[in-house]
Design a protein around this motif. Structure first.
Motif, mmCIF file in Angstrom:
data_model
loop_
_atom_site.group_PDB
_atom_site.id
_atom_site.type_symbol
_atom_site.label_atom_id
_atom_site.label_comp_id
_atom_site.label_asym_id
_atom_site.label_seq_id
_atom_site.Cartn_x
_atom_site.Cartn_y
_atom_site.Cartn_z
ATOM 1 N N ARG A 87 0.833 -1.217 0.000
ATOM 2 C CA ARG A 87 0.000 0.000 0.000
ATOM 3 C C ARG A 87 0.863 1.261 0.000
ATOM 4 O O ARG A 87 0.620 2.210 0.749
ATOM 5 C CB ARG A 87 -0.951 -0.012 1.205
ATOM 6 N N ASP A 90 -0.662 4.807 -0.507
ATOM 7 C CA ASP A 90 -1.315 5.538 0.582
ATOM 8 C C ASP A 90 -0.436 6.667 1.103
ATOM 9 O O ASP A 90 -0.944 7.709 1.532
ATOM 10 C CB ASP A 90 -1.650 4.579 1.734
ATOM 11 N N TRP A 93 -0.951 9.448 -1.890
ATOM 12 C CA TRP A 93 -2.294 9.971 -2.170
ATOM 13 C C TRP A 93 -3.226 9.909 -0.963
ATOM 14 O O TRP A 93 -4.261 10.582 -0.968
ATOM 15 C CB TRP A 93 -2.924 9.182 -3.325
ATOM 16 N N GLY A 94 -2.899 9.075 0.027
ATOM 17 C CA GLY A 94 -3.773 8.917 1.178
ATOM 18 C C GLY A 94 -4.681 7.716 1.024
ATOM 19 O O GLY A 94 -5.091 7.356 -0.087
ATOM 20 N N ALA A 95 -5.029 7.067 2.155
ATOM 21 C CA ALA A 95 -5.845 5.860 2.137
ATOM 22 C C ALA A 95 -7.245 6.115 1.599
ATOM 23 O O ALA A 95 -7.814 5.285 0.883
ATOM 24 C CB ALA A 95 -5.918 5.258 3.546
ATOM 25 N N GLU A 96 -7.818 7.279 1.918
ATOM 26 C CA GLU A 96 -9.180 7.584 1.461
ATOM 27 C C GLU A 96 -9.237 7.697 -0.046
ATOM 28 O O GLU A 96 -10.182 7.238 -0.692
ATOM 29 C CB GLU A 96 -9.671 8.870 2.119
ATOM 30 N N MET A 98 -7.270 6.218 -2.189
ATOM 31 C CA MET A 98 -6.966 4.948 -2.837
ATOM 32 C C MET A 98 -8.062 3.897 -2.653
ATOM 33 O O MET A 98 -8.110 2.918 -3.388
ATOM 34 C CB MET A 98 -5.651 4.385 -2.288
ATOM 35 N N ARG A 99 -8.951 4.084 -1.684
ATOM 36 C CA ARG A 99 -9.973 3.068 -1.405
ATOM 37 C C ARG A 99 -10.883 2.798 -2.605
ATOM 38 O O ARG A 99 -11.151 1.629 -2.933
ATOM 39 C CB ARG A 99 -10.782 3.486 -0.173
ATOM 40 N N ARG A 102 -9.029 0.567 -5.135
ATOM 41 C CA ARG A 102 -8.895 -0.838 -4.720
ATOM 42 C C ARG A 102 -10.224 -1.582 -4.858
ATOM 43 O O ARG A 102 -10.256 -2.755 -5.208
ATOM 44 C CB ARG A 102 -8.382 -0.911 -3.287
#
Length: 319
Positions: A87, A90, A93-96, A98-99, A102
């Motif tokens: 990951r 993340d 770009w940040g987890a939000e 990239m969610r 995915r």
């Protein structure tokens, strides 16, 4: 003159203890002197030595350390990744952000919806007392875990109405590798109107044996069951011999359907098919049917044979 005499007396007194020391306890100094004067051995040139004539069998290699140098530890690699940290996006770009990406990747490559249909048995049956036909088809639509499954089978004699015809609509959920739990409904289209609730399992057990087992509870309260098993034995890459067995059960007598309690009927068959293509294979075979227990009594009362031999020719296909 007096001072000179005093100096000479003091000097003789100081030198007397030195001359009186016993050097015999210090060992033989001649040996040390010999070593100091011994010339160094000449350097040996190993490049001109003939090692092929040396006898290494008498050497004691047990005291030599032949251990190979330890390999450098390979760097740890993150799980499910061929390079880079898991990951890694993340961090940029940040987890939000990239969610959604995915989720799209999973839906497009890991949760594809597939339609599959198979005509397992479509056959002509030659038998004493009147030739007949049989169909047995099934298929599904869904993903790896959840599917909508449908099945239909039936049989009869030419020139007469079908003796048995049904269709099933099932929700199927994977509960183990190669095995599904199925629940749904079954509707019969011959004889007295019956609708059943269905609970069953279907899949591939060890030794590549395909099994389909189900219990049926009708809207009249009748409880019945069925188990089917078949095995594909490859003779060549395209020629397959398939033994098949089926048994039907009932928890009670059902006079309207000519079914007795216990084991209602049994079938044992052998089919030889040739795969012209993997998706299309004609076959020939033989199958024996028996009515058992109370069902045999019902068949005899209706003037039917309790045992029937069918010589079959048919086709199996899928897409």
């Amino acid at each position: 003159m007096h001072k000179i005499c005093l100096f000479l007396a003091a000097a003789s007194t100081a030198s007397a203890p030195l001359s009186a020391q016993d050097h015999s306890q210090h060992g033989d100094h001649s040996a040390h002197q010999a070593e100091e004067t011994k010339p160094a051995p000449p350097a040996i040139d190993h490049s001109v030595m003939d090692h092929s004539k040396m006898d290494h069998s008498q050497m004691d290699h047990s005291t030599l350390e032949h251990s190979a140098p330890k390999a450098a530890a390979s760097p740890a690699r993150p799980p499910n990744s061929t390079s880079g940290p898991a990951r890694a996006a993340d961090a940029i770009w940040g987890a939000e952000a990239m969610r959604p990406s995915r989720k799209a990747l999973y839906e497009e490559h890991g949760d594809m919806q597939i339609f599959w249909f198979q005509g397992d048995r479509l056959e002509y049956r030659a038998r004493e007392g009147g030739d007949g036909y049989l169909w047995d088809v099934q298929g599904y639509y869904g993903g790896d875990l959840d599917k909508f499954w449908f099945k239909s089978e039936g049989e009869g004699s030419f020139g007469e109405s079908a003796e048995q015809a049904e269709i099933q609509a099932l929700y199927s959920r994977a509960i183990a590798p190669f095995f599904d739990l199925q629940v749904g409904i079954r509707q019969d289209f011959t004889g007295p109107d019956r609708t059943y609730g269905v609970v069953g399992v279907q899949g591939l057990v060890p030794y590549m044996l395909e099994v389909d087992a189900a219990a049926f509870l009708s809207d009249k309260g009748d409880l019945t069951g069925r188990i089917e098993a078949e095995y594909d034995q490859r003779i060549t890459d395209r020629l397959i011999l398939q033994p098949r067995a089926e048994m039907n059960f009932s928890a009670q007598d059902i006079a309207e359907l000519d079914i007795g309690s216990g084991i209602d009927s049994a079938e044992l068959g052998l089919r030889l098919r040739y795969e012209i293509e993997r998706e299309f294979a004609p076959y020939i075979g033989v199958e024996q049917e028996w009515k058992l227990g109370g069902s045999k009594d019902f068949a005899r009362a209706d003037g039917e044979d309790a045992s029937v031999t069918n010589y079959v020719i048919g086709v199996r296909f899928w897409f």
